[in-house]
Design a protein around this motif. Structure first.
Motif, short mmCIF file in Angstrom:
data_model
loop_
_atom_site.label_atom_id
_atom_site.label_comp_id
_atom_site.label_asym_id
_atom_site.label_seq_id
_atom_site.Cartn_x
_atom_site.Cartn_y
_atom_site.Cartn_z
N THR A 227 0.85 -1.18 0.00
CA THR A 227 0.00 0.00 0.00
C THR A 227 0.89 1.23 0.00
OG1 THR A 227 0.00 0.14 2.41
CG2 THR A 227 -1.68 -1.26 1.40
N GLN A 228 0.28 2.38 -0.13
CA GLN A 228 1.05 3.62 -0.07
C GLN A 228 1.76 3.74 1.28
OE1 GLN A 228 -1.19 7.24 -0.48
NE2 GLN A 228 0.60 8.44 -1.00
N LEU A 229 1.10 3.29 2.34
CA LEU A 229 1.72 3.33 3.67
C LEU A 229 2.93 2.42 3.72
CD1 LEU A 229 1.83 4.24 6.59
CD2 LEU A 229 0.14 2.47 7.16
N ASP A 230 2.82 1.25 3.10
CA ASP A 230 3.97 0.33 3.08
C ASP A 230 5.16 0.97 2.36
OD1 ASP A 230 2.97 -1.99 4.42
OD2 ASP A 230 1.68 -2.32 2.70
N GLN A 231 4.90 1.63 1.26
CA GLN A 231 5.97 2.27 0.51
C GLN A 231 6.65 3.35 1.35
OE1 GLN A 231 4.74 3.62 -3.37
NE2 GLN A 231 3.48 1.81 -3.72
N ARG A 232 5.83 4.15 2.03
CA ARG A 232 6.39 5.19 2.88
C ARG A 232 7.17 4.59 4.04
NH1 ARG A 232 1.66 8.02 5.03
NH2 ARG A 232 3.17 9.35 6.07
N LEU A 233 6.67 3.46 4.58
CA LEU A 233 7.35 2.78 5.68
C LEU A 233 8.72 2.28 5.23
CD1 LEU A 233 7.45 1.52 8.50
CD2 LEU A 233 6.21 -0.45 7.57
N GLN A 234 8.77 1.63 4.04
CA GLN A 234 10.05 1.13 3.54
C GLN A 234 11.06 2.27 3.41
OE1 GLN A 234 10.26 -2.18 3.09
NE2 GLN A 234 8.08 -2.37 3.48
N GLY A 256 3.34 10.02 10.63
CA GLY A 256 2.14 10.67 11.16
C GLY A 256 1.22 9.71 11.89
N LEU A 257 1.80 8.65 12.45
CA LEU A 257 1.02 7.65 13.16
C LEU A 257 1.51 7.54 14.60
CD1 LEU A 257 1.18 4.74 10.52
CD2 LEU A 257 -0.73 6.32 10.88
N SER A 258 0.66 6.94 15.44
CA SER A 258 1.15 6.57 16.77
C SER A 258 1.86 5.23 16.65
CB SER A 258 -0.02 6.44 17.76
OG SER A 258 -0.83 5.32 17.40
N VAL A 259 2.67 4.90 17.63
CA VAL A 259 3.36 3.60 17.61
C VAL A 259 2.34 2.48 17.56
CG1 VAL A 259 4.81 2.03 18.96
CG2 VAL A 259 5.44 4.45 18.77
N ARG A 260 1.26 2.63 18.29
CA ARG A 260 0.24 1.57 18.33
C ARG A 260 -0.44 1.40 16.97
NH1 ARG A 260 -4.32 0.72 23.07
NH2 ARG A 260 -5.16 -1.23 22.26
N GLN A 261 -0.72 2.52 16.29
CA GLN A 261 -1.33 2.43 14.96
C GLN A 261 -0.42 1.70 13.97
OE1 GLN A 261 -2.00 6.69 14.51
NE2 GLN A 261 -4.23 6.36 14.39
N LEU A 262 0.87 2.01 14.02
CA LEU A 262 1.82 1.36 13.11
C LEU A 262 1.91 -0.13 13.44
CD1 LEU A 262 3.90 1.36 10.90
CD2 LEU A 262 5.60 2.22 12.53
N GLN A 263 1.96 -0.46 14.72
CA GLN A 263 2.03 -1.88 15.10
C GLN A 263 0.79 -2.63 14.64
OE1 GLN A 263 2.67 -1.24 19.32
NE2 GLN A 263 4.83 -1.87 19.17
N HIS A 265 -1.12 -1.89 12.04
CA HIS A 265 -1.03 -2.04 10.58
C HIS A 265 -0.14 -3.23 10.21
CE1 HIS A 265 -0.47 -1.08 6.34
NE2 HIS A 265 0.83 -1.15 6.55
N LEU A 266 1.00 -3.34 10.89
CA LEU A 266 1.92 -4.44 10.59
C LEU A 266 1.36 -5.79 11.03
CD1 LEU A 266 5.24 -2.65 11.58
CD2 LEU A 266 4.56 -3.30 9.28
N GLN A 267 0.61 -5.77 12.14
CA GLN A 267 -0.01 -7.01 12.64
C GLN A 267 -1.02 -7.55 11.63
OE1 GLN A 267 -2.13 -6.48 16.34
NE2 GLN A 267 -1.80 -8.60 16.96
N GLN A 268 -1.73 -6.63 10.96
CA GLN A 268 -2.70 -7.04 9.93
C GLN A 268 -2.00 -7.73 8.76
OE1 GLN A 268 -4.63 -3.32 9.06
NE2 GLN A 268 -5.99 -3.43 10.84
N GLN A 269 -0.72 -7.46 8.59
CA GLN A 269 0.06 -8.08 7.51
C GLN A 269 0.89 -9.25 8.01
OE1 GLN A 269 2.31 -4.87 5.72
NE2 GLN A 269 0.54 -4.21 4.53
#
Length: 335
Positions: A227-234, A256-263, A265-269
Motif C-alpha cells: 500500500t502507499q503506507l507500506d511504501q512510505r514505511l520502507q 504521522g502515526l502513533s506507535v500503536r497504529q503502526l504496530q 497495521h503491521l499485525q494485519q500483515q
C-alpha cells in the motif's frame, strides 16, 4: 624510514588514491611505496605520514597539504561520504564525521566540542607529535569534506590553529582557509561559528540517495500487495538507517502515526516492525556486499550495528552463510 613506536594507527586506502590523483594532476612521478598501497583497504598511518614527507622532499612547497586536499572526492573518503550524504545540515554531517572519522584518518584522535559561539574541532596528538604536513592535510581534508556536501554556500571559519612553528608565508594558509591562521598554539584546531552548523546540505543527485531509491524500488517490487503506507514505511526505514533513527517511535512519527497504529497495521500483515527492519537490512546488506570497496565493518555501520560481530550473526541467521562466504559466492571480483 622512521617509525612511530607502539602506535598502530591507520588510514583509509582512498587517501592513497587521493595522493596518486594529486601526483597525476601535477605530473609528479608516483613513488614506489605509493603504488604499493593502491590496492589496500587500509594502510599504516606511519606510511601515510612518510608518503607525505617523501612528496614534500621531492617537491618542497609551503602548504602542500592544502593543495593535496583540494583534489579530494567522496570516493576518497569511503563510508563517511555515504553517511554525510544522508545528513540534513552541516552540524549533523560534522557529528557523523566525529563518530566515524577513524575510518578515514586514524592518526590523531578527533574531538568536537560545542562552546558557543564556536565549535572547536581538534586533533589530540599521539606520541610523538604529528608533523605540520599531517596536521595541515587533516584540517584541510576536514574543510573539504564539509564543502563537498554544502548546498552552494561557503563555510565561514573563525580561526585555524597549528601547534607547529609558523612558516615564512602565513598568507598561503589564510588565503586558503579565508580566516586568521595562528601557529605555535597549544592545540591544532579548527574554530567554526556555531551558526554554521545549521547550514543546509545539498539534497541533489547524490550517491546515497540513488542507492536508497534503488533499494526502495527493489523492496517495493517484492511486495505485490504493498500500500502507499507500506511504501512510505520502507523508505522511512531506509533513510532512518542512514541516520541511526530507525526505531519505531521515530518512524511512526515520520509517518504521522502513533506507535500503536503502526504496530496494528503491521499485525494485519502478519509481520512486526522488527521483522520489517531486518528484511530491509538484509536487502541492503546483499547490495553492500557486492561493493568490493566496502569492508564488513563499514557495512555493519551502514546497517546501524554497533559491532561487526552483531552484523555477522544476523547475516548467518538470514542466509546460513557468513557475509564473507556470501560475498565470495555472489560476486565476480577477485578480492
Amino acid at each position: 624510514m622512521s617509525q612511530l613506536k607502539n602506535y598502530t594507527g591507520s588510514v583509509f586506502g582512498g587517501l592513497g588514491h587521493l595522493l596518486k590523483a594529486y601526483c597525476e594532476a601535477k605530473k609528479i612521478e608516483i613513488p614506489e611505496q605509493l603504488q604499493q598501497v593502491q590496492n589496500l583497504e587500509r594502510f599504516d598511518y606511519v606510511i601515510w605520514r612518510d608518503l607525505l614527507e617523501d612528496l614534500n622532499a621531492m617537491h618542497p612547497k609551503t602548504g602542500l597539504g592544502l593543495e593535496i586536499a583540494e583534489y579530494v572526492q567522496p570516493k576518497h573518503l569511503g563510508i563517511i561520504a555515504y553517511l554525510a550524504l544522508s545528513c540534513e545540515n552541516l552540524g549533523e554531517a560534522l557529528a557523523r564525521y566525529h563518530d566515524f572519522h577513524r575510518l578515514i584518518y586514524d592518526g590523531s584522535p578527533l574531538i568536537v566540542e560545542f562552546n558557543p559561539p564556536y565549535v572547536s574541532i581538534r586533533w589530540e596528538a599521539p606520541e610523538p607529535h604529528p608533523t605540520q604536513l599531517t596536521d595541515e592535510i587533516a584540517i584541510a581534508l576536514m574543510v573539504q569534506f564539509l564543502k563537498l556536501f554544502m548546498s552552494g554556500e561557503s563555510i565561514h571559519l573563525h580561526e585555524v590553529h597549528f601547534v607547529n612553528t609558523a612558516p615564512k608565508n602565513i598568507a598561503i594558509y589564510e588565503q586558503y582557509f579565508h580566516c586568521r591562521v595562528r601557529f605555535e598554539q597549544p592545540k591544532t584546531q579548527l574554530l567554526l561559528p556555531v551558526s554554521e552548523a545549521f547550514k543546509p546540505l545539498r539534497t541533489g543527485d547524490h550517491t546515497l540517495q540513488q542507492l536508497l531509491l534503488k533499494q526502495a524500488q527493489a523492496l517495493l517490487e517484492q511486495l505485490p500487495n504493498s500500500t502507499q503506507l507500506d511504501q512510505r514505511l520502507q523508505h522511512s526505514i531506509l533513510t532512518g538507517l542512514q541516520k541511526n533513527q530507525y526505531q519505531i517511535d521515530f518512524i511512526a512519527e515520520k509517518l504521522g502515526l502513533s506507535v500503536r497504529q503502526l504496530q496494528r497495521h503491521l499485525q494485519q500483515q502478519n509481520t512486526t516492525f522488527q521483522e520489517r527492519v531486518q528484511q530491509i537490512r538484509f536487502m541492503l546488506a546483499t547490495e553492500y556486499l557486492k561493493d568490493p570497496h566496502l569492508s564488513l565493518q563499514e557495512i555493519a555501520l551502514l546497517l546501524c550495528y554497533s559491532e561487526q560481530s552483531a552484523f555477522q550473526r544476523a547475516f548467518k541467521i538470514w542466509t546460513g552463510q557468513t557475509p564473507q562466504q556470501w560475498r565470495k559466492d555472489n560476486t565476480t571480483y577477485n578480492s
